[in-house]
Design a protein around this motif. Sequence first.
Motif, PDB file in Angstrom:
ATOM      1  N   GLY A 303      38.176  35.647  30.221  1.00 15.80           N
ATOM      2  CA  GLY A 303      37.271  36.724  29.844  1.00 15.80           C
ATOM      3  C   GLY A 303      37.964  38.060  29.934  1.00 15.80           C
ATOM      4  N   GLU A 304      37.214  39.078  30.323  1.00 23.00           N
ATOM      5  CA  GLU A 304      37.807  40.409  30.450  1.00 23.00           C
ATOM      6  C   GLU A 304      37.031  41.209  31.485  1.00 23.00           C
ATOM      7  OE1 GLU A 304      39.442  42.434  26.977  1.00 23.00           O
ATOM      8  OE2 GLU A 304      38.228  44.170  27.517  1.00 23.00           O
ATOM      9  N   THR A 305      37.689  41.542  32.572  1.00 22.08           N
ATOM     10  CA  THR A 305      37.060  42.343  33.618  1.00 22.08           C
ATOM     11  C   THR A 305      37.227  43.828  33.302  1.00 22.08           C
ATOM     12  OG1 THR A 305      39.087  42.332  34.945  1.00 22.08           O
ATOM     13  CG2 THR A 305      37.482  40.569  35.345  1.00 22.08           C
ATOM     14  N   VAL A 306      36.599  44.665  34.115  1.00 15.04           N
ATOM     15  CA  VAL A 306      36.714  46.109  33.940  1.00 15.04           C
ATOM     16  C   VAL A 306      37.120  46.743  35.273  1.00 15.04           C
ATOM     17  CG1 VAL A 306      35.047  46.240  32.060  1.00 15.04           C
ATOM     18  CG2 VAL A 306      34.251  46.468  34.412  1.00 15.04           C
ATOM     19  N   VAL A 307      37.686  47.929  35.174  1.00 21.05           N
ATOM     20  CA  VAL A 307      38.102  48.695  36.354  1.00 21.05           C
ATOM     21  C   VAL A 307      37.378  50.030  36.338  1.00 21.05           C
ATOM     22  CG1 VAL A 307      40.016  49.923  37.447  1.00 21.05           C
ATOM     23  CG2 VAL A 307      40.373  47.620  36.524  1.00 21.05           C
ATOM     24  N   GLN A 308      36.769  50.379  37.452  1.00 19.98           N
ATOM     25  CA  GLN A 308      36.191  51.710  37.603  1.00 19.98           C
ATOM     26  C   GLN A 308      37.185  52.548  38.400  1.00 19.98           C
ATOM     27  OE1 GLN A 308      32.164  51.814  38.933  1.00 19.98           O
ATOM     28  NE2 GLN A 308      31.953  53.989  38.524  1.00 19.98           N
ATOM     29  N   LEU A 309      37.701  53.588  37.755  1.00 21.07           N
ATOM     30  CA  LEU A 309      38.758  54.371  38.375  1.00 21.07           C
ATOM     31  C   LEU A 309      38.208  55.235  39.505  1.00 21.07           C
ATOM     32  CD1 LEU A 309      40.793  55.524  35.235  1.00 21.07           C
ATOM     33  CD2 LEU A 309      41.281  53.635  36.786  1.00 21.07           C
ATOM     34  N   THR A 310      38.838  55.096  40.674  1.00 21.43           N
ATOM     35  CA  THR A 310      38.513  55.936  41.825  1.00 21.43           C
ATOM     36  C   THR A 310      39.755  56.675  42.319  1.00 21.43           C
ATOM     37  OG1 THR A 310      38.864  54.033  43.293  1.00 21.43           O
ATOM     38  CG2 THR A 310      36.601  54.486  42.593  1.00 21.43           C
ATOM     39  N   GLY A 311      40.910  56.310  41.785  1.00 18.41           N
ATOM     40  CA  GLY A 311      42.168  56.949  42.166  1.00 18.41           C
ATOM     41  C   GLY A 311      42.971  57.337  40.951  1.00 18.41           C
ATOM     42  N   HIS A 312      44.242  57.672  41.186  1.00 17.36           N
ATOM     43  CA  HIS A 312      45.100  58.154  40.103  1.00 17.36           C
ATOM     44  C   HIS A 312      46.412  57.372  40.047  1.00 17.36           C
ATOM     45  CE1 HIS A 312      42.377  61.530  41.099  1.00 17.36           C
ATOM     46  NE2 HIS A 312      42.403  61.748  39.798  1.00 17.36           N
ATOM     47  N   GLY A 313      46.369  56.111  40.443  1.00 14.68           N
ATOM     48  CA  GLY A 313      47.570  55.303  40.469  1.00 14.68           C
ATOM     49  C   GLY A 313      47.860  54.622  39.142  1.00 14.68           C
ATOM     50  N   LYS A 314      48.756  53.655  39.206  1.00 10.87           N
ATOM     51  CA  LYS A 314      49.211  52.923  38.021  1.00 10.87           C
ATOM     52  C   LYS A 314      48.864  51.453  38.192  1.00 10.87           C
ATOM     53  CE  LYS A 314      53.453  51.960  35.377  1.00 10.87           C
ATOM     54  NZ  LYS A 314      54.923  52.168  35.335  1.00 10.87           N
ATOM     55  N   GLY A 315      48.213  50.876  37.193  1.00  8.28           N
ATOM     56  CA  GLY A 315      47.846  49.462  37.279  1.00  8.28           C
ATOM     57  C   GLY A 315      47.044  49.034  36.083  1.00  8.28           C
ATOM     58  N   GLY A 316      46.383  47.890  36.209  1.00 11.93           N
ATOM     59  CA  GLY A 316      45.557  47.342  35.139  1.00 11.93           C
ATOM     60  C   GLY A 316      44.573  46.370  35.738  1.00 11.93           C
ATOM     61  N   ARG A 317      43.641  45.900  34.925  1.00 15.71           N
ATOM     62  CA  ARG A 317      42.554  45.071  35.455  1.00 15.71           C
ATOM     63  C   ARG A 317      43.072  43.755  36.031  1.00 15.71           C
ATOM     64  NH1 ARG A 317      41.941  45.214  29.768  1.00 15.71           N
ATOM     65  NH2 ARG A 317      42.292  43.207  28.761  1.00 15.71           N
ATOM     66  N   ASN A 318      44.063  43.153  35.394  1.00 15.72           N
ATOM     67  CA  ASN A 318      44.578  41.874  35.898  1.00 15.72           C
ATOM     68  C   ASN A 318      45.355  42.046  37.196  1.00 15.72           C
ATOM     69  OD1 ASN A 318      43.926  39.760  33.734  1.00 15.72           O
ATOM     70  ND2 ASN A 318      44.725  41.464  32.534  1.00 15.72           N
ATOM     71  N   GLN A 319      46.084  43.145  37.306  1.00 13.68           N
ATOM     72  CA  GLN A 319      46.788  43.427  38.558  1.00 13.68           C
ATOM     73  C   GLN A 319      45.785  43.677  39.688  1.00 13.68           C
ATOM     74  OE1 GLN A 319      50.019  46.429  37.635  1.00 13.68           O
ATOM     75  NE2 GLN A 319      49.350  45.896  35.570  1.00 13.68           N
ATOM     76  N   GLU A 320      44.698  44.402  39.381  1.00 12.30           N
ATOM     77  CA  GLU A 320      43.673  44.650  40.399  1.00 12.30           C
ATOM     78  C   GLU A 320      42.984  43.354  40.817  1.00 12.30           C
ATOM     79  OE1 GLU A 320      40.993  47.758  40.503  1.00 12.30           O
ATOM     80  OE2 GLU A 320      42.544  49.297  40.281  1.00 12.30           O
ATOM     81  N   LEU A 321      42.706  42.487  39.844  1.00 15.34           N
ATOM     82  CA  LEU A 321      42.063  41.207  40.164  1.00 15.34           C
ATOM     83  C   LEU A 321      42.942  40.411  41.131  1.00 15.34           C
ATOM     84  CD1 LEU A 321      40.409  38.791  37.589  1.00 15.34           C
ATOM     85  CD2 LEU A 321      41.793  37.954  39.477  1.00 15.34           C
ATOM     86  N   ALA A 322      44.225  40.287  40.790  1.00 11.72           N
ATOM     87  CA  ALA A 322      45.127  39.505  41.646  1.00 11.72           C
ATOM     88  C   ALA A 322      45.232  40.124  43.035  1.00 11.72           C
ATOM     89  CB  ALA A 322      46.503  39.412  40.990  1.00 11.72           C
ATOM     90  N   LEU A 323      45.397  41.441  43.079  1.00 15.09           N
ATOM     91  CA  LEU A 323      45.555  42.091  44.376  1.00 15.09           C
ATOM     92  C   LEU A 323      44.297  41.947  45.228  1.00 15.09           C
ATOM     93  CD1 LEU A 323      47.571  43.662  46.023  1.00 15.09           C
ATOM     94  CD2 LEU A 323      46.662  45.769  45.047  1.00 15.09           C
ATOM     95  N   ALA A 324      43.120  42.027  44.595  1.00 17.52           N
ATOM     96  CA  ALA A 324      41.876  41.848  45.349  1.00 17.52           C
ATOM     97  C   ALA A 324      41.791  40.443  45.948  1.00 17.52           C
ATOM     98  CB  ALA A 324      40.676  42.113  44.447  1.00 17.52           C
ATOM     99  N   ALA A 325      42.368  39.456  45.259  1.00 21.44           N
ATOM    100  CA  ALA A 325      42.365  38.083  45.779  1.00 21.44           C
ATOM    101  C   ALA A 325      43.310  37.912  46.966  1.00 21.44           C
ATOM    102  CB  ALA A 325      42.747  37.106  44.670  1.00 21.44           C
ATOM    103  N   ALA A 326      44.323  38.778  47.061  1.00 22.41           N
ATOM    104  CA  ALA A 326      45.315  38.640  48.135  1.00 22.41           C
ATOM    105  C   ALA A 326      44.682  38.746  49.511  1.00 22.41           C
ATOM    106  CB  ALA A 326      46.399  39.710  47.974  1.00 22.41           C
ATOM    107  N   GLU A 327      43.655  39.571  49.625  1.00 18.66           N
ATOM    108  CA  GLU A 327      42.968  39.729  50.903  1.00 18.66           C
ATOM    109  C   GLU A 327      42.369  38.399  51.358  1.00 18.66           C
ATOM    110  OE1 GLU A 327      42.146  42.078  54.008  1.00 18.66           O
ATOM    111  OE2 GLU A 327      42.369  43.238  52.161  1.00 18.66           O
ATOM    112  N   GLY A 328      41.704  37.695  50.443  1.00 22.87           N
ATOM    113  CA  GLY A 328      40.986  36.471  50.789  1.00 22.87           C
ATOM    114  C   GLY A 328      41.864  35.256  50.998  1.00 22.87           C
ATOM    115  N   ILE A 329      43.038  35.212  50.343  1.00 27.28           N
ATOM    116  CA  ILE A 329      43.885  34.024  50.471  1.00 27.28           C
ATOM    117  C   ILE A 329      45.014  34.232  51.476  1.00 27.28           C
ATOM    118  CG2 ILE A 329      43.349  33.300  48.118  1.00 27.28           C
ATOM    119  CD1 ILE A 329      46.239  34.098  47.354  1.00 27.28           C
ATOM    120  N   ALA A 330      44.973  35.343  52.209  1.00 24.66           N
ATOM    121  CA  ALA A 330      46.025  35.622  53.200  1.00 24.66           C
ATOM    122  C   ALA A 330      46.161  34.457  54.175  1.00 24.66           C
ATOM    123  CB  ALA A 330      45.710  36.903  53.954  1.00 24.66           C
TER     124      ALA A 330
END
Length: 411
Positions: A303-330
């Motif tokens: 599918g296709e997720t969305v990102v709500q910008l709260t900062g001014h960094g560099k990234g994309g929706r797929n990178q955010e999805l993966a990084l958000a999963a890192a917390e749970g699979i630690a």
Amino acid sequence: MSIRTDAQEIIRQALQACLPDQAVRKALTGKEFGAGRVYLVAIGKAAWQMASCGAQMLGDRLEAGVVVTKHGHSQGNIPRCAIIEGGHPVPDEGSFQGTQAAMELVRDLKPEDTVVFLVSGGGSALFECPLIPAEELTALTGELLSCGADIVEMNTIRKRLSAVKGGRFAQLCAPARVYAIVLSDILGDPLDMIASGPAYPDQSTCEQALAIVEKYRLHLSPKGMELLAQETPKALDNVETVITGSVRELCAAAAAASRDLGYEPVLLTDQLCCQAKEAGSFLASIAKSHQEDGRSLAFLAGGETVVQLTGHGKGGRNQELALAAAEGIAGLEDTVVFSLGSDGTDGPTDAAGGMVDGTTKGRLEALGLTVHQVLTENDAYPALQQVDGLIMTGPTGTNVNDVAVVLIKRP
């Protein structure tokens, strides 16, 4: 083979299965265009790949063509075609120049002529002739990208502010016929929304457009608001459309590759549509729930997720999805979560997406970074880059949404 090697092989096979060449070839094989002239216009992030195959199939029948694709996505010359690269996700001068070239190409055609129109995702930004000042369109596009609007909402607005969207390009081609071959990048394959539907009757309404403006408190000039109140074409009698490719095919190909590598694939959905961070957290929960299953498993979500910008960094929706999963699979063994865009570019970056495993969170913390901090700054790219978490494919030549996968490898 390591689980990360398996992940890379699944990515390779899934992308290979969704390249548009075969689809274009199938759509043009045996197609008759009469005695008139045949022109080609290709738009979107997969435009070069589609146009290259189209020009080869048409051969000497092709009079001339225009290809408008994203910067860096052209792979060389195509016979009889001008290739112009433009901006995505925000249109730029290249987008405008390429669109003007296409509009000039189809000017003054005759009823016996045909325009072969090859459409892929990204066309909304790349194929643009704004009816408002370019600066206002750029600012509005930035607002839409940062407020969390989904692609349907974005295109409902953008097509009303354009001379080529919402069926208007097909009107410019008239009285010539348009044969449109569409590579879908939107859930459910709504033809009026893919690339904002340049050659398809618009199904959205003025009321819906105005409601989106109110929902996100968008800033438009009086001219922009006036355009939103003008209806788009609701019928076109000079267009034949063939739709090909979709996120369903991407998921099926990823599932087949997973099965070949010894994983039992489970399709969670091919309609994923939520905040990227929420999707990553959900997939991490799936991973945790199946640690003791004893089988090698692959859970897939397209599918296709969305990102709500709260900062001014560099990234994309797929990178955010993966990084958000890192917390749970630690701390989990032989467990990976990866997510990528099939076009090879995630947001405004050169990465296709991101990949994390049970060590990612700890490695980030050793660098003085926390997952929460990075996500708040929307700065996933440099964080993942430091822990070997970026997926780099380069431009793939296709564009059929995103796929996210949880891999759990067991002996």
